[in-house]
Design an enzyme around this catalytic site. Sequence first.
Site, PDB file in Angstrom:
ATOM      1  N   ASP A  27     -28.919  75.368  70.599  1.00 54.87           N
ATOM      2  CA  ASP A  27     -28.111  74.533  69.702  1.00 54.87           C
ATOM      3  C   ASP A  27     -26.757  75.219  69.554  1.00 54.87           C
ATOM      4  OD1 ASP A  27     -26.878  73.356  67.538  1.00 54.87           O
ATOM      5  OD2 ASP A  27     -28.617  73.481  66.215  1.00 54.87           O
TER       6      ASP A  27
ATOM      7  N   SER B 148     -19.623  65.077  78.129  1.00 54.20           N
ATOM      8  CA  SER B 148     -19.704  63.712  78.725  1.00 54.20           C
ATOM      9  C   SER B 148     -21.083  63.286  79.222  1.00 54.20           C
ATOM     10  CB  SER B 148     -18.695  63.525  79.880  1.00 54.20           C
ATOM     11  OG  SER B 148     -17.393  63.314  79.389  1.00 54.20           O
ATOM     12  N   THR B 149     -22.074  64.171  79.178  1.00 55.46           N
ATOM     13  CA  THR B 149     -23.363  63.793  79.778  1.00 55.46           C
ATOM     14  C   THR B 149     -24.356  63.190  78.783  1.00 55.46           C
ATOM     15  OG1 THR B 149     -24.340  65.999  79.501  1.00 55.46           O
ATOM     16  CG2 THR B 149     -23.166  65.559  81.561  1.00 55.46           C
ATOM     17  N   GLY B 150     -23.901  62.985  77.536  1.00 58.78           N
ATOM     18  CA  GLY B 150     -24.758  62.320  76.555  1.00 58.78           C
ATOM     19  C   GLY B 150     -24.402  60.840  76.515  1.00 58.78           C
ATOM     20  N   VAL B 151     -23.876  60.416  75.380  1.00 62.61           N
ATOM     21  CA  VAL B 151     -23.495  59.006  75.185  1.00 62.61           C
ATOM     22  C   VAL B 151     -22.475  58.546  76.241  1.00 62.61           C
ATOM     23  CG1 VAL B 151     -22.291  57.460  73.576  1.00 62.61           C
ATOM     24  CG2 VAL B 151     -24.008  59.035  72.724  1.00 62.61           C
TER      25      VAL B 151
ATOM     26  N   ASN C 155     -14.484  62.513  70.433  1.00 61.35           N
ATOM     27  CA  ASN C 155     -13.879  61.267  70.930  1.00 61.35           C
ATOM     28  C   ASN C 155     -12.376  61.324  70.676  1.00 61.35           C
ATOM     29  OD1 ASN C 155     -13.464  60.311  68.140  1.00 61.35           O
ATOM     30  ND2 ASN C 155     -15.689  60.072  68.145  1.00 61.35           N
TER      31      ASN C 155
ATOM     32  N   GLY D 156     -24.461  62.814  68.436  1.00 64.71           N
ATOM     33  CA  GLY D 156     -24.627  63.887  69.416  1.00 64.71           C
ATOM     34  C   GLY D 156     -24.123  65.224  68.911  1.00 64.71           C
ATOM     35  N   VAL D 157     -23.527  65.965  69.809  1.00 65.45           N
ATOM     36  CA  VAL D 157     -23.090  67.317  69.471  1.00 65.45           C
ATOM     37  C   VAL D 157     -21.956  67.284  68.440  1.00 65.45           C
ATOM     38  CG1 VAL D 157     -21.443  67.594  71.393  1.00 65.45           C
ATOM     39  CG2 VAL D 157     -22.665  69.580  70.497  1.00 65.45           C
ATOM     40  N   ASP D 158     -21.132  66.260  68.492  1.00 66.67           N
ATOM     41  CA  ASP D 158     -20.025  66.069  67.542  1.00 66.67           C
ATOM     42  C   ASP D 158     -20.573  66.003  66.106  1.00 66.67           C
ATOM     43  OD1 ASP D 158     -17.647  65.403  66.332  1.00 66.67           O
ATOM     44  OD2 ASP D 158     -17.149  63.786  67.710  1.00 66.67           O
TER      45      ASP D 158
END
Length: 181
Positions: free
Chosen positions: A16, A123-126, A30, A38-40
Amino acid sequence: MEAKVNSTTISLVRGDITLEETDAIVNAANSALAGGGGVDGAIHRAGGPAIMEECGKIGGCPTGSAVITTGGNLKASFVIHTVGPIYRGGSYGEPGLLKSAYASSLSLAIKKGLKSISFPSISTGVYGYPIEEASTIAVSTVIEFVRQNEGLDLVRFVLFSERDLAAYSGALRKNLQSPSP
Ligand code: ADP
């Protein structure tokens, strides 16, 4: 997995990113710096409102660029917010923009005199970037950067899943065996 390139250690761990103790952690933000999932979401939750306060003052960040704020309550002193591309098939400049997101974050860290930085898998999540392609770009961009720029002792990728860690490990191994041009 760990590798040394010039004076920089590149390390891959599963975990994490909000718990990292590097000087900075990178947020996959974004372009409005408006917070999200997500991570944000995890970084803003863990770091507290001081981070969003600075994001609001900065106002936004174009895709492929990076900005820096306090780390608030995080162990990391700073959060570098970068914006990766939304994946739309790969022929809309996504590889260049993803590369630029990593390189801009690294440049900002050096400019601020930081010694260590942790990245999530941008970029590999949503945003939907396929993990194999994204990990290859992430790893090759970091290696190319630390070959050309001194100052960072540690660049760490903190991967959220075993699958992501496996993809990044494969990409790092491959790059060290046959460096991309
Ligand atoms: P993007 O919009 O750039 O795709 P996401 O936050 O949706 O960003 O996903 C990016 C990556 O971050 C994904 O692999 C996701 O699993 C991962 N992630 C989510 N939460 C955390 C966390 N706390 N630490 C590290 N990685 C995380």
